[in-house]
Design an enzyme around this catalytic site. Sequence first.
Site, PDB file in Angstrom:
ATOM      1  N   ASP A  56       0.843  -1.197   0.000  1.00 40.13           N
ATOM      2  CA  ASP A  56       0.000   0.000   0.000  1.00 40.13           C
ATOM      3  C   ASP A  56       0.878   1.247   0.000  1.00 40.13           C
ATOM      4  O   ASP A  56       1.493   1.586   1.011  1.00 40.13           O
ATOM      5  CB  ASP A  56      -0.906  -0.033   1.234  1.00 40.13           C
ATOM      6  CG  ASP A  56      -1.777   1.210   1.372  1.00 40.13           C
ATOM      7  OD1 ASP A  56      -1.746   2.066   0.468  1.00 40.13           O
ATOM      8  OD2 ASP A  56      -2.489   1.312   2.386  1.00 40.13           O
ATOM      9  N   GLU A 135      30.871   9.893   4.477  1.00 40.36           N
ATOM     10  CA  GLU A 135      31.400   9.776   5.835  1.00 40.36           C
ATOM     11  C   GLU A 135      30.308  10.242   6.793  1.00 40.36           C
ATOM     12  O   GLU A 135      30.085  11.436   6.947  1.00 40.36           O
ATOM     13  CB  GLU A 135      32.652  10.633   6.018  1.00 40.36           C
ATOM     14  CG  GLU A 135      33.815  10.259   5.114  1.00 40.36           C
ATOM     15  CD  GLU A 135      35.004  11.192   5.295  1.00 40.36           C
ATOM     16  OE1 GLU A 135      34.912  12.126   6.142  1.00 40.36           O
ATOM     17  OE2 GLU A 135      36.003  11.028   4.598  1.00 40.36           O
ATOM     18  N   GLU A 137      28.775  10.902  10.354  1.00 40.49           N
ATOM     19  CA  GLU A 137      29.050  11.089  11.780  1.00 40.49           C
ATOM     20  C   GLU A 137      27.754  10.926  12.571  1.00 40.49           C
ATOM     21  O   GLU A 137      26.659  11.111  12.028  1.00 40.49           O
ATOM     22  CB  GLU A 137      29.650  12.481  12.015  1.00 40.49           C
ATOM     23  CG  GLU A 137      30.985  12.669  11.310  1.00 40.49           C
ATOM     24  CD  GLU A 137      31.432  14.112  11.238  1.00 40.49           C
ATOM     25  OE1 GLU A 137      32.650  14.356  11.173  1.00 40.49           O
ATOM     26  OE2 GLU A 137      30.558  15.017  11.233  1.00 40.49           O
ATOM     27  N   GLU A 218      34.720  11.490  17.489  1.00 34.43           N
ATOM     28  CA  GLU A 218      34.756  12.763  16.769  1.00 34.43           C
ATOM     29  C   GLU A 218      34.898  13.918  17.753  1.00 34.43           C
ATOM     30  O   GLU A 218      35.012  13.718  18.961  1.00 34.43           O
ATOM     31  CB  GLU A 218      33.511  12.923  15.888  1.00 34.43           C
ATOM     32  CG  GLU A 218      33.748  12.590  14.408  1.00 34.43           C
ATOM     33  CD  GLU A 218      34.732  13.544  13.736  1.00 34.43           C
ATOM     34  OE1 GLU A 218      35.044  14.614  14.303  1.00 34.43           O
ATOM     35  OE2 GLU A 218      35.214  13.205  12.631  1.00 34.43           O
ATOM     36  N   GLU A 225      32.495   8.341  14.574  1.00 37.18           N
ATOM     37  CA  GLU A 225      32.475   8.110  13.126  1.00 37.18           C
ATOM     38  C   GLU A 225      33.133   6.772  12.833  1.00 37.18           C
ATOM     39  O   GLU A 225      34.110   6.390  13.490  1.00 37.18           O
ATOM     40  CB  GLU A 225      33.196   9.226  12.368  1.00 37.18           C
ATOM     41  CG  GLU A 225      33.176   9.043  10.862  1.00 37.18           C
ATOM     42  CD  GLU A 225      33.933  10.128  10.103  1.00 37.18           C
ATOM     43  OE1 GLU A 225      34.405   9.843   8.992  1.00 37.18           O
ATOM     44  OE2 GLU A 225      34.076  11.252  10.640  1.00 37.18           O
ATOM     45  N   HIS A 274      30.204  14.022   4.933  1.00 41.43           N
ATOM     46  CA  HIS A 274      31.090  14.426   3.846  1.00 41.43           C
ATOM     47  C   HIS A 274      30.972  13.391   2.724  1.00 41.43           C
ATOM     48  O   HIS A 274      30.885  12.191   2.995  1.00 41.43           O
ATOM     49  CB  HIS A 274      32.540  14.495   4.329  1.00 41.43           C
ATOM     50  CG  HIS A 274      32.722  15.354   5.533  1.00 41.43           C
ATOM     51  ND1 HIS A 274      33.782  15.223   6.399  1.00 41.43           N
ATOM     52  CD2 HIS A 274      31.967  16.369   6.038  1.00 41.43           C
ATOM     53  CE1 HIS A 274      33.690  16.109   7.372  1.00 41.43           C
ATOM     54  NE2 HIS A 274      32.584  16.816   7.182  1.00 41.43           N
ATOM     55  N   ARG A 345      40.293  21.596   5.337  1.00 44.06           N
ATOM     56  CA  ARG A 345      38.964  21.199   5.803  1.00 44.06           C
ATOM     57  C   ARG A 345      38.046  22.378   6.123  1.00 44.06           C
ATOM     58  O   ARG A 345      36.911  22.171   6.539  1.00 44.06           O
ATOM     59  CB  ARG A 345      39.105  20.288   7.030  1.00 44.06           C
ATOM     60  CG  ARG A 345      39.562  18.879   6.683  1.00 44.06           C
ATOM     61  CD  ARG A 345      39.813  18.031   7.915  1.00 44.06           C
ATOM     62  NE  ARG A 345      39.945  16.616   7.577  1.00 44.06           N
ATOM     63  CZ  ARG A 345      41.043  16.047   7.091  1.00 44.06           C
ATOM     64  NH1 ARG A 345      42.121  16.797   6.867  1.00 44.06           N
ATOM     65  NH2 ARG A 345      41.061  14.763   6.816  1.00 44.06           N
ATOM     66  N   GLU A 363      35.688  16.188  -2.256  1.00 44.69           N
ATOM     67  CA  GLU A 363      34.952  15.869  -1.040  1.00 44.69           C
ATOM     68  C   GLU A 363      34.069  17.061  -0.680  1.00 44.69           C
ATOM     69  O   GLU A 363      34.569  18.086  -0.204  1.00 44.69           O
ATOM     70  CB  GLU A 363      35.907  15.564   0.122  1.00 44.69           C
ATOM     71  CG  GLU A 363      35.206  15.307   1.447  1.00 44.69           C
ATOM     72  CD  GLU A 363      36.155  15.409   2.643  1.00 44.69           C
ATOM     73  OE1 GLU A 363      35.657  15.326   3.785  1.00 44.69           O
ATOM     74  OE2 GLU A 363      37.368  15.602   2.438  1.00 44.69           O
ATOM     75  N   ARG A 365      31.688  18.841   1.763  1.00 40.52           N
ATOM     76  CA  ARG A 365      31.651  18.699   3.215  1.00 40.52           C
ATOM     77  C   ARG A 365      30.374  19.267   3.843  1.00 40.52           C
ATOM     78  O   ARG A 365      30.175  19.134   5.047  1.00 40.52           O
ATOM     79  CB  ARG A 365      32.877  19.383   3.830  1.00 40.52           C
ATOM     80  CG  ARG A 365      34.174  18.707   3.419  1.00 40.52           C
ATOM     81  CD  ARG A 365      35.399  19.430   3.958  1.00 40.52           C
ATOM     82  NE  ARG A 365      35.470  19.486   5.404  1.00 40.52           N
ATOM     83  CZ  ARG A 365      35.911  18.487   6.181  1.00 40.52           C
ATOM     84  NH1 ARG A 365      36.292  17.342   5.639  1.00 40.52           N
ATOM     85  NH2 ARG A 365      35.954  18.637   7.494  1.00 40.52           N
TER      86      ARG A 365
END
Length: 476
Positions: A56, A135, A137, A218, A225, A274, A345, A363, A365
């Site tokens: 359904d 990635e 967390e 972390e 993580e 990320h 970063r 990457e 982020r």
Amino acid sequence: MGKFVNSIEEFYKYCEENEVEFVDFRFTDIKGAWHHISYRLHAVSAEMLEAGLPFDGSSIDAWQPIDKSDMILKPDVPTAFLDPFTADSTIIVICDVYDIYKGQMYEKCPRSIAKRSLEYLAEADIGDVAYFGPENEFFIFDDVKFRDDVNSAYFRVDTEEGQWSSDTAYENGNMGHRPGTKGGYFPVMPTDSMVDLRAEMMLIMEEVGLEVMLGHHEVAQGQGEIGIKFGTLVEAADNVQKYKYVVKMVAHLNGKTATFMPKPLLGDNGSGMHVHQSIWKDGKNLFATMGEYGNLSKTALDYLSGIFKHAHALAALTNPSTNSYKRLIPGFEAPSILTYSSQNRSASCRIPYGASEPAVRIETRFPDSTACPYLAFSALLMAGIDGIKAGGYHMVGPMDIDLFELSLDEIREKKIPQMPHTLRESVEALIADNDFLKPVFTQEFITTYQHYQFQRQIWPDEARPTAYEFMSTYSC
């Protein structure tokens, strides 16, 4: 690690070897939540695995109306794996959703959208595979309470790692070892209280077919993580669903509670997702030109420019909760500035160090784990493809400075674009900017999605007074 079965014949053999009693068929809704229906194994025929099973669709948020509720789950048999948590031997099979009224894969099924995005990549003659490495967390708490009433609203989370627990009277004494605010990156036991819990998660992830590489505490209190290997776009999204299931269940069975909320704690770092990305064709990494900045090719830069060009609209799919934007504020390693940088970063796109051509990738982020992984990865890919087809859009960068040190005035002076500040901004951007998605995301999906976000998140959130508003305005 990886697949346990490759065909229906192998499926039944695997079930026999593992004394399977139940088959648990799972699919993903528009929010990214898993749903399931369990069958006795003897009731699951090869024909059912081929043709699908009815369910359904009207009872799933933002899907079918009641008068067109019959839908089909199409099992993807090679995704099968044993559920590590059930008392009776159960095998899980991930499914796509089929629309019997239009005679096609359902346009609101996130996994079907992800499959179509890969088809579009090939049709555009850009690449034959897209690799994604998320990635995710998460936070682990000992207790969570919340209330949302007409005259009262509050939340309270608790963990022995919290600095607020320093004077708590515990039955066996207060041992005093805590990471503190922003102090959780890589301390050993006893400050890191979650070593054994993460280890259990890592081992069970391997049982369900994930290739686990590492695990660590972390930055924030109660935050962790676990790193798993990248995969193709659909495989990577499947893996996120398995990852979240294992993290939540292992925490639950150990008397804890896990959450992928981006920002459950005031004043501490939030949790992101990320996303590493690269496109390949004929066995060659199209993102790599060794010797250039970050070893990035023009194709990679064009792809990234598409992501930045559509970042505000993308955010509606990559950061789809009101809580997402409480993470994307300055001061908490928030990747909200839309530029790129090698090994830095503080940018919203980092170019990770890669010593060899196959390792070159970008990457992003800014995404977080409230995103439905199938929708988020598909949207990132479509934005990137748009950038490649356009020959690249203007973008700011590279910038190799610590962007977290820039003031708001400096960001404006340098004309560096930023992520949107609220979910309303991102959804309104999606309404205005969605042509880049339309080769894969239908107008019906986009309309349904934006209405859903306004009705279920934006308006309810904007309507609610908060504790801080009482503090700041009650006595005015």
